[in-house]
Scaffold this active site. Structure first.
Site, PDB file in Angstrom:
ATOM      1  N   GLU A  86      -0.163  -0.945   5.909  1.00 61.01           N
ATOM      2  CA  GLU A  86       0.893  -0.389   6.755  1.00 61.01           C
ATOM      3  C   GLU A  86       0.699   1.093   6.982  1.00 61.01           C
ATOM      4  O   GLU A  86       0.868   1.600   8.090  1.00 61.01           O
ATOM      5  CB  GLU A  86       2.276  -0.649   6.142  1.00 61.01           C
ATOM      6  CG  GLU A  86       3.438  -0.454   7.125  1.00 61.01           C
ATOM      7  CD  GLU A  86       3.855   1.000   7.331  1.00 61.01           C
ATOM      8  OE1 GLU A  86       4.432   1.311   8.384  1.00 61.01           O
ATOM      9  OE2 GLU A  86       3.591   1.840   6.448  1.00 61.01           O
ATOM     10  N   ASP A 105       0.841  -1.204   0.000  1.00 60.56           N
ATOM     11  CA  ASP A 105       0.000   0.000   0.000  1.00 60.56           C
ATOM     12  C   ASP A 105       0.874   1.251   0.000  1.00 60.56           C
ATOM     13  O   ASP A 105       2.026   1.212   0.420  1.00 60.56           O
ATOM     14  CB  ASP A 105      -0.978   0.012   1.185  1.00 60.56           C
ATOM     15  CG  ASP A 105      -0.300   0.116   2.546  1.00 60.56           C
ATOM     16  OD1 ASP A 105       0.765  -0.507   2.734  1.00 60.56           O
ATOM     17  OD2 ASP A 105      -0.828   0.821   3.429  1.00 60.56           O
TER      18      ASP A 105
HETATM   19  N1  BES Z   1       8.404   3.098   5.800  1.00 61.11           N
HETATM   20  C1  BES Z   1       7.762   3.998   6.688  1.00 61.11           C
HETATM   21  C2  BES Z   1       8.484   4.124   8.013  1.00 61.11           C
HETATM   22  C3  BES Z   1       9.754   4.906   7.860  1.00 61.11           C
HETATM   23  C4  BES Z   1       9.685   6.258   7.644  1.00 61.11           C
HETATM   24  C5  BES Z   1      10.961   4.292   7.880  1.00 61.11           C
HETATM   25  C6  BES Z   1      10.846   6.978   7.442  1.00 61.11           C
HETATM   26  C7  BES Z   1      12.116   5.005   7.674  1.00 61.11           C
HETATM   27  C8  BES Z   1      12.061   6.349   7.441  1.00 61.11           C
HETATM   28  C9  BES Z   1       6.330   3.541   6.898  1.00 61.11           C
HETATM   29  O1  BES Z   1       5.708   3.180   5.696  1.00 61.11           O
HETATM   30  C10 BES Z   1       5.524   4.656   7.474  1.00 61.11           C
HETATM   31  O2  BES Z   1       5.328   5.640   6.817  1.00 61.11           O
HETATM   32  N2  BES Z   1       5.030   4.466   8.673  1.00 61.11           N
HETATM   33  C11 BES Z   1       4.081   5.355   9.254  1.00 61.11           C
HETATM   34  C12 BES Z   1       3.343   4.542  10.261  1.00 61.11           C
HETATM   35  C13 BES Z   1       2.115   5.188  10.787  1.00 61.11           C
HETATM   36  C14 BES Z   1       1.069   5.350   9.723  1.00 61.11           C
HETATM   37  C15 BES Z   1       1.576   4.389  11.933  1.00 61.11           C
HETATM   38  C16 BES Z   1       4.791   6.510   9.895  1.00 61.11           C
HETATM   39  O3  BES Z   1       5.930   6.381  10.378  1.00 61.11           O
HETATM   40  O4  BES Z   1       4.223   7.606   9.886  1.00 61.11           O
HETATM   41 MN    MN Z   2       6.876   1.973   4.561  1.00 54.73          MN
HETATM   42 MN    MN Z   3       5.048   5.111   4.712  1.00 54.05          MN
END
Ligand code: BES
Ligand code: MN
Ligand code: MN
Length: 454
Positions: free
Chosen positions: A153, A88
């Site tokens: 996710e 997604d």
């Molecule tokens: N891949 C990201 C997490 C991430 C962000 C890793 C920056 C490394 C650097 C993930 O897809 C993400 O965006 N997670 C969200 C989770 C939230 C919706 C609970 C986030 O971190 O905002």
């Molecule tokens: Mn991610």
């Molecule tokens: Mn993300």
């Protein structure tokens, strides 16, 4: 391994063409309009897992978006790795700031531009290709592999958590391999050992039963937008510390070793500020930039709305105001406990002139991964081999809510082998993925499969 590595090198252009097909699917998880695209993306994953050599593939339905699953268990007695990723993607707005359409991938200057390129389609696809390279060159894998690719996710992974709780036997493994984080810098092999958690709240203030003329009523009736901004400003003090009572009770301090590691890493506040386009940085007093992002909790208003927001001027006391407030958490904070503390405190500061409704939209726990397990050691070696450089260990400010569930429920160490860069515009217009890192990621994954099997 040499044949596998050169196979990966020789097939790079095919990989890019396939990735383009994947990136063309607008699998935005948050909007219901994209249900068909979500299904298409799950199908795409399933088909590619089959082609890669998985002996069993399946799409598992959930209450929300489907899960792509694949397994090959032809190496009895050898370890099993579970590869997790997400198909997604985030919404594309503001669309007018994209230099090329978000779902028409293009390659420019060694980078592929499209929504989902670095987060996370491009990164998860690396593992499908590394596995495929083994089957093509050797006809088998030296260890057992399971793939679990989800579609929620970006909206909190709630249905995946339920699935994991109900399927611990199916998902049993010795390590969980995940590429959904960033390298410390271009060309630097990096393993991430810490992620922040998240508590996401929405607060709605209701004042007068309808929008009121601000001349006839203003001054005598509470304005929900005024009150809301005032309340939000009370959530942090002048030193950038969060004022919610007991908020910091469970926060673990950085160890001496971690502090020394951070000091050793090259980091320039100036370069960082320039990259994001601000004249000065800001954050909790007494901590460096990396400490603030990696090891300290934060509270942010993500959006605030209410009243008149169109062009021009209109004079009203709005009837309602809403704010979306998220908190990034660090070990050992607990997202549900923080939601309760937030709710209790916020209610206590709301004046009688408005009613308040507070909801907890989603949450996830922070993680700190111990580095002394065999999977992490193998992962470090693998990345060093692929990059020809020494590994760097970092924490990350972002969140991947499901990672803590993997460690708790499957009792397997997560390996955060991310190949993205924080400068690749994830969640922003013009998201891209460095194709050099795409290839290095496929190689790192292949080396890991070999290394962890011995
Ligand atoms: N891949 C990201 C997490 C991430 C962000 C890793 C920056 C490394 C650097 C993930 O897809 C993400 O965006 N997670 C969200 C989770 C939230 C919706 C609970 C986030 O971190 O905002
Ligand atoms: Mn991610
Ligand atoms: Mn993300």
């Amino acid at each position: 391994m040499e044949d596998i590595i050169s196979y990966i090198e020789n097939n790079q252009s095919n990989y890019i063409e396939e990735l383009k097909e994947f990136l063309k699917i607008p699998s935005i998880s948050t909007s219901t309009e994209h249900k068909i695209d979500i299904e298409k993306a799950a199908e795409f994953v399933k088909d590619k897992l089959k082609i890669a050599g998985m002996s069993h593939v399946e799409i598992f339905k959930t209450e929300g978006h489907p899960l792509g699953y694949g397994e090959w268990l032809g190496a009895p007695g050898k370890p099993t790795i579970l590869i997790y990723g997400h198909y997604d993607v985030q919404p594309v707005d503001p669309i007018e700031l994209w230099n090329s359409p978000p779902f028409e991938p293009i390659v420019k200057d060694g980078k592929i531009f499209a929504r989902g390129s670095t987060d996370d389609k491009g990164q998860m696809y690396m593992h499908i290709k590394s596995v495929e390279a083994f089957f093509k060159m050797e006809g088998s894998l030296p260890l057992n592999v399971k793939f679990l690719i989800e579609g929620e996710e970006e909206i909190g992974s709630q249905n995946l958590e339920i699935f994991i709780n109900n399927n611990t036997e199916l998902l049993k493994c010795d390590a969980v391999l995940i590429s959904d984080t960033a390298l410390y810098d271009e060309g630097v092999p990096t393993l991430t050992y810490g992620l922040r958690g998240m508590t996401y709240m929405e607060v709605e203030l209701s004042g007068p039963k309808r929008d009121l003329h601000s001349g006839s009523f203003g001054g005598a009736v509470g304005n929900p937008v005024n009150i809301l901004t005032n309340l939000i400003s009370k959530l942090r003090d002048k030193n950038g510390r969060i004022t919610i009572p007991h908020f910091y009770d469970d926060v673990l301090k950085l160890t001496k070793k971690e502090k020394a590691n951070i000091t050793k890493l090259k980091f320039s506040d100036k370069k960082f500020a320039k990259e994001v386009g601000v004249a000065a940085l800001e954050g909790e007093k007494g901590y460096s930039t990396l400490e603030r992002i990696w090891a300290r909790p934060t509270l942010d208003c993500n959006g605030i709305f209410g009243g008149f927001t169109e062009k021009g001027a209109k004079t009203i006391i709005p009837s309602k105001a809403t704010a979306k407030i998220s908190m990034r958490l660090v070990s050992n904070q607990d997202s549900k406990k923080i939601a309760k503390l937030f709710t209790k405190y916020f209610k206590s500061i709301v004046p009688k002139s408005v009613k308040v409704k507070i909801s907890n939209l989603h949450g996830g726990e922070p993680v700190l991964i111990p580095l002394d397990n065999p999977a992490t050691v193998a992962a470090a070696k693998s990345m060093e081999k692929a990059f020809g450089k020494k590994i760097v260990f970092i924490r990350e400010g972002g969140s991947i809510p499901i990672v803590s569930v993997f460690s708790k429920k499957l009792k397997a160490p997560p390996i955060l082998m991310g190949l993205g860069l924080n400068s690749e515009n994830l969640h922003s217009p013009n998201e891209h993925f460095n194709l050099k890192h795409f290839q290095l990621g496929i190689k790192s994954s292949a080396y890991f499969i070999k290394e962890f099997s011995i």
